[in-house]
Design an enzyme around this catalytic site. Sequence first.
Site, mmCIF file in Angstrom:
data_model
loop_
_atom_site.group_PDB
_atom_site.id
_atom_site.type_symbol
_atom_site.label_atom_id
_atom_site.label_comp_id
_atom_site.label_asym_id
_atom_site.label_seq_id
_atom_site.Cartn_x
_atom_site.Cartn_y
_atom_site.Cartn_z
ATOM 1 N N ARG A 362 27.759 56.387 43.480
ATOM 2 C CA ARG A 362 28.695 57.266 42.767
ATOM 3 C C ARG A 362 28.022 58.594 42.432
ATOM 4 O O ARG A 362 28.658 59.664 42.528
ATOM 5 C CB ARG A 362 29.180 56.582 41.495
ATOM 6 C CG ARG A 362 30.107 57.435 40.648
ATOM 7 C CD ARG A 362 30.654 56.648 39.468
ATOM 8 N NE ARG A 362 31.463 57.484 38.616
ATOM 9 C CZ ARG A 362 31.041 58.125 37.531
ATOM 10 N NH1 ARG A 362 29.756 57.998 37.173
ATOM 11 N NH2 ARG A 362 31.847 58.862 36.806
ATOM 12 N N HIS A 517 48.228 29.516 39.485
ATOM 13 C CA HIS A 517 47.807 28.329 40.231
ATOM 14 C C HIS A 517 48.877 27.846 41.211
ATOM 15 O O HIS A 517 48.599 27.027 42.085
ATOM 16 C CB HIS A 517 47.431 27.200 39.263
ATOM 17 C CG HIS A 517 46.268 26.382 39.732
ATOM 18 N ND1 HIS A 517 46.093 26.005 41.047
ATOM 19 C CD2 HIS A 517 45.189 25.885 39.051
ATOM 20 C CE1 HIS A 517 44.986 25.306 41.157
ATOM 21 N NE2 HIS A 517 44.412 25.216 39.959
ATOM 22 N N ASP A 521 44.791 28.843 44.681
ATOM 23 C CA ASP A 521 43.928 27.749 44.230
ATOM 24 C C ASP A 521 42.556 28.283 43.834
ATOM 25 O O ASP A 521 42.174 29.414 44.179
ATOM 26 C CB ASP A 521 43.791 26.693 45.323
ATOM 27 C CG ASP A 521 45.096 25.967 45.578
ATOM 28 O OD1 ASP A 521 45.853 25.761 44.607
ATOM 29 O OD2 ASP A 521 45.366 25.615 46.736
#
Length: 544
Positions: A362, A517, A521
């Site tokens: 950066r 969920h 997963d």
Amino acid sequence: MAVVINMPRLSDTMEEGTVAKWLKKVGDKIEEGDILAEIETDKATMEFESFNEGTLLHIGIEEGDGAPVDTLLAIIGDEGEDISGLLNGSAESEATEEAEAPKAEEPTPAATSSEVTEIPEGVEIIKMPRLSDTMEEGTVASWLKKVGDEVEEGDILAEIETDKATMEFESFYNGTLLHIGIQEGESAPVDDVLAVIGPKGTDVEAVLSSGGAPAQSDSSETKTETATEETSSSTEAQAVATNDGKRIFASPLAKKIAADKGIDLSTVSGSGDNGRIVKKDVENYKPSQKSTAPAAASADVSASSAVAATPVNLPVGQESTEEVKNSQMRKTIAKRLSESKFTAPHYYLTIEVDMDNAWASRVQINDLPDIKVSFNDMVVKACAMALKKHPQVNTTWNGDTTKYNHHVNVGVAVAVDDGLVVPVLKFTDQMTLTQIGAAVKDLAGRARVKKLTPAEMDGSTFTVSNLGMFGIVEFTSIINQPNSAILSVGAIVEKPVVRKGEIVVGKTMKVTLACDHRTVDGATGSQFLLTLKAFLENPVTMLA
């Protein structure tokens, strides 16, 4: 359950609309935010988006056909759902209205001659517009014109807060602003009288009565005072009288605020005309410090009667509370986040990222002329690239199906005075770091002054929330549905780390992924984070 979509009122003067083009056909799957059709109003042709999900079961107005506002436009529901009841109900309703219309249009001669008054030529009653399909009421955030001002077509009359955003509302007429029906900070349902525009000297009361709408808030505040006092209860009458029986002049809004705060108006000095109490007088009111001598005397008596009592100097203060009306934005945030938290099974994965290389990269990038890149820009870019490698995270749960988004639109959470908005970077994976930086700066700046359009806040497939600039090291977020995940970004901290068997000072950052969920997963979410970590720890890979 099927939802009936009616022809929306897309402008204040719109009485009917024409379907210029359908972008969906019967049987198509519809997602919230999809453009259903292009509708031609009396002002322009506008895109009309869906605020519901399901299957397009019925089209009520074909392309090229026109229909009045609130006519059945479409029905969205579950595939195969029986909608005959909705269609028959609509037909029966129309037949009933047609049968009853002649009866309603049979005024007696007396009524015709004495009770019905036409609105004078050049006078227009402006009503609270429906600025979004789900809008039921609006709040006037600020008036940019006052009663007596000359108004030109295209002038911004007011800023109106809806359930989606605060939007400028412009005039479609020329004339003088004769009446304001809804004061700043007040809310009213769609189609309530907002204002009256017309020639100077027009009898506003006659216009409002002829339009069949009661004056909610007259431009003559003295008349409002009278009407309020005539309809108030004896308790309210006492609340606007001083101890010596004199009348207190206060605006309705000032009375409401005083009642909410428990302030006795007889103790407030008015700064308005003839000493009238207005909103700012109540808001700036500070109660005078009453003598505590009686209390002190009582305390002395109690202390003298106690054996070997030790005097204690306790603080003397006044307990106070204040109830602030929730903005439309705050109500929407509460509704949307509650729905997300209680419908999507959240779980959280946290990983720590070595940011030394990102820090150095950066510095080198920002040394280039006219280029500024933040760490958040690098995180957004890394997320977009990781989503392309893990499409399961870039999905939406639809009940019977899971929608895989082949495009990547990253939403960036931005804090504003009223809460939180999420402007969206469309096709983020195709943007460079500098493009991301410029876009985020522009969108965030306009978000803070409430100048974002609804289209700029729709369509995200993933969201990034960064509290690192506030020194927050680690936190969790609530998923911004219909996304399947949101990334929470913490601060970069210096800490001892082990490199090649030695303890050195390193820069690290924790990120936490909240996943739904139902679609993502644990293993999938973990692999996504590992890919994200690899991009951030080796920023040059994002430039390849």
